[in-house]
Design an enzyme around this catalytic site. Structure first.
Site, short mmCIF file in Angstrom:
data_model
loop_
_atom_site.label_atom_id
_atom_site.label_comp_id
_atom_site.label_asym_id
_atom_site.label_seq_id
_atom_site.Cartn_x
_atom_site.Cartn_y
_atom_site.Cartn_z
N HIS A 135 -10.31 -2.14 0.96
CA HIS A 135 -10.83 -1.24 1.14
C HIS A 135 -12.67 -1.08 0.32
O HIS A 135 -12.91 0.15 -0.09
CB HIS A 135 -10.16 0.40 0.76
CG HIS A 135 -10.64 1.78 1.17
ND1 HIS A 135 -10.25 2.34 1.45
CD2 HIS A 135 -12.13 1.88 2.30
CE1 HIS A 135 -10.42 3.82 2.05
NE2 HIS A 135 -11.10 3.35 2.56
N ASP A 158 -1.31 -0.26 -4.97
CA ASP A 158 -2.86 0.59 -5.21
C ASP A 158 -1.81 1.87 -6.00
O ASP A 158 -3.02 2.57 -6.65
CB ASP A 158 -3.07 0.52 -4.76
CG ASP A 158 -2.92 1.22 -2.55
OD1 ASP A 158 -1.84 1.53 -2.63
OD2 ASP A 158 -3.97 1.15 -1.94
N HIS A 159 -1.23 2.43 -5.30
CA HIS A 159 -0.09 3.99 -5.52
C HIS A 159 0.61 3.98 -4.83
O HIS A 159 1.14 3.38 -4.11
CB HIS A 159 -1.07 4.91 -4.88
CG HIS A 159 -1.66 5.21 -3.97
ND1 HIS A 159 -1.01 5.16 -2.63
CD2 HIS A 159 -3.09 4.74 -3.22
CE1 HIS A 159 -1.98 5.28 -1.59
NE2 HIS A 159 -2.96 4.36 -2.19
N CYS A 207 -6.29 4.96 -2.65
CA CYS A 207 -7.04 4.38 -1.63
C CYS A 207 -7.75 2.94 -2.49
O CYS A 207 -8.10 2.28 -3.70
CB CYS A 207 -6.67 3.29 -0.58
SG CYS A 207 -5.05 4.00 -0.10
N ASP A 221 0.87 -1.09 -0.15
CA ASP A 221 0.01 0.11 0.37
C ASP A 221 0.72 0.88 0.04
O ASP A 221 1.89 1.24 1.03
CB ASP A 221 -0.46 -0.19 0.94
CG ASP A 221 -1.72 1.15 0.99
OD1 ASP A 221 -1.53 2.24 -0.09
OD2 ASP A 221 -2.51 0.75 2.10
N GLN A 222 0.79 1.86 -1.15
CA GLN A 222 1.12 3.87 -1.32
C GLN A 222 2.89 3.30 -1.52
O GLN A 222 3.73 3.70 -0.80
CB GLN A 222 1.45 4.62 -0.10
CG GLN A 222 1.21 5.29 0.19
CD GLN A 222 0.51 6.73 1.11
OE1 GLN A 222 -1.05 6.58 1.35
NE2 GLN A 222 1.16 7.53 1.40
#
Length: 504
Positions: free
Chosen positions: A102, A288-289, A52, A12-13
């Site tokens: 999410h 996700d990013h 997200c 994540d991130q």
């Protein structure tokens, strides 16, 4: 032919440009680096929305955010949107999710047969963006406490979550190998690190020294584009300089969190080895990013710059695809058709899909070189879209000046070419294409209508008796460990791997 298992691991991130699998970096990722050497690495993989929930809804469905209402982190994800989990279930796969996705709304499965953990983020509409009051900063928006409080820790909310995510995933793999039958699985393991807050246990903090941490390039705030300036106000950084030592601490903790992710990847890979599943399992790693990490003076995500929008993507299937690298621009929306094809299935005709299979890239037979992105969440006052093709990135808005970058020759996006005389024809072509692809007034009204509905419903649901949508993993303790209705010798034999011979 026996269908391969699929292990899809998500971080994540995790900002791809910072990682050693993409270039010189102080970040230590031994397990992912080894996986990258034996797999196919995508050098220009992007999310389709740098936040997200919208990114994840697009990732699992293969459809762009505006097609499915994935506008922000409180967007409802409709239960009738097909996901890769639905497809793989129809192909005979067991589908499971351990960790974060999410999902917002009452459906918390979206095709997964089971979720092994709850989610770390809420499933309700409480985080809806409000374009009706663009200058009001909601209390739940990011602020700079993640940076100002950066440093080592013993325990955090996110560590509690990821430890459970990995443990439950390992247990799932052990259970799979101990059960009868040869039904393939698709297990998605989605961790929440290296997402802020920027803190990590001392073991991983001590893997780095302050002198190893490069500081970001930070232009003056007034030099930034309007969307960047709004973001600084969203997370309360406008006209508030950050201490250099806290910038360094935040990046050091982030590097440590990336190594923590790598350590967990190592645990999962070791479990595949221990269970004999490695040769029969396709491994996909992505995210996700990214995270701006102070570059351009920005933090977190929410923009189309490389640090926020580019994600790691590698696919490892030794014996099926030769190792190598792919330079073409692809996106996580491409994962659904890719997983379906790798599983030996076909796409359902008549169902909408924006993603395109990556299998031609894996087979070195060409493939697409194009990404479309859509962002309608924090910091926006209207849709902010992106086209990435060849060396070019075009960031499109009808309310802000459009931006044009040559990311191949200017990877840090230091020079906006939108006003360059020699690029006016290219700029005009991109603008014409973007206006033909996106009807911004229509999308704008759809976003506003969704925001208003969700704000109304969210407020109503806070009154009276609370009925949570958050996923509740069910554990039947009567079937765990030793129980008197289960023969002890039989239980011990079935729980052991490898199983002893019955006559011993």
């Amino acid at each position: 032919m026996k269908r391969k298992n699929i292990l899809f691991i998500m971080a994540d991130q995790m900002a791809a440009p910072m990682l050693p699998i993409y270039g010189p970096s102080p970040i230590k990722l031994p397990n992912l680096s080894r996986l990258a050497e034996q797999g196919v690495v995508f050098d220009a993989a992007y999310c389709n929305s740098p936040l997200c929930a919208p990114s994840r809804f697009t990732l699992v469905s293969g459809q762009l955010p505006s097609k499915i209402g994935a506008y922000d982190n409180a967007a409802d994800f409709p239960a009738d949107v097909p996901t890769y989990a639905h497809y793989l279930r129809r192909l005979g796969y067991r589908t499971a999710l351990s960790g974060k996705m999410h999902f917002c709304g009452p459906d918390q499965l979206h095709g997964y047969e089971e979720r092994l953990t709850s989610d770390i983020y809420p499933a309700d509409y409480g985080w809806a963006v409000n374009w009706d009051e663009p200058d009001v900063r909601p209390s739940w928006y990011h602020n700079m406490s993640s940076v100002l409080q950066a440093g080592p820790c013993v325990r955090t909310n996110q560590l509690d979550f990821d430890e459970e995510v990995v443990f439950k995933a390992q247990q799932y793999l052990f259970d799979h190998i101990r059960e009868d039958g040869d039904q393939p699985f698709c297990l998605t393991v989605s961790m929440t690190h290296p997402h802020d807050p920027y803190t990590i246990p001392k073991t991983f903090w001590d893997m780095y020294d302050d002198k190893d941490i490069p500081l970001p390039q930070t232009p003056g705030q007034t030099e930034l584009d309007p969307h960047s300036q709004r973001l600084l106000k969203v997370y309360d950084l406008w006209d508030k300089p950050l201490p250099v030592d806290k910038i360094r601490d935040a990046r050091r903790a982030y590097f440590g969190a990336c190594s923590y992710i790598d350590s967990n990847v190592g645990k999962l890979l070791q479990t595949l080895e221990d269970t004999g599943l490695m040769d029969d399992t396709i491994i996909v790693f992505s995210g996700d990013h990214g995270d701006m990490l102070g570059e351009k003076g920005l933090w977190y995500k929410m923009h189309w710059f490389e640090m926020a929008a580019r994600v790691p993507l590698l696919i490892s299937a030794p014996g099926q695809f030769a190792s190598g690298r792919v330079g073409a621009a692809v996106s996580t929306a491409d994962l659904l058709p890719t997983l379906v094809e790798l599983a030996g299935g076909t796409l359902e005709p008549g169902l909408p899909l924006d993603g395109r299979s990556l299998v031609p890239h894996l087979q070195r037979q060409g493939g697409h070189d194009e990404v479309f992105g859509e962002y309608m969440a924090e910091g926006t006052i209207s849709p902010l879209m992106m086209i990435r093709r060849g060396p070019w990135k075009f960031i499109y808005s009808e309310d802000d000046p459009c931006l044009l970058f040559d990311v191949r020759n200017d990877p840090k996006e230091l020079e906006d070419l939108s006003q360059s005389a020699e690029h006016q024809s290219l700029y005009a072509d991109f603008l014409t294409e973007a206006r033909a692809k996106w009807d911004i007034p229509v999308i704008h009204q759809q976003v506003l209508a969704s925001q208003r509905r969700r704000r109304f419903v969210a407020h109503a649901l806070t009154l009276g008796k609370l009925k949570s949508w958050d996923h509740q993993p069910l554990v039947d303790a009567s079937q765990q460990y030793m129980r008197n209705h289960i023969d002890l010798d039989d239980l011990e034999r079935k729980a052991r791997y490898p199983q002893p011979c019955q006559n011993q």
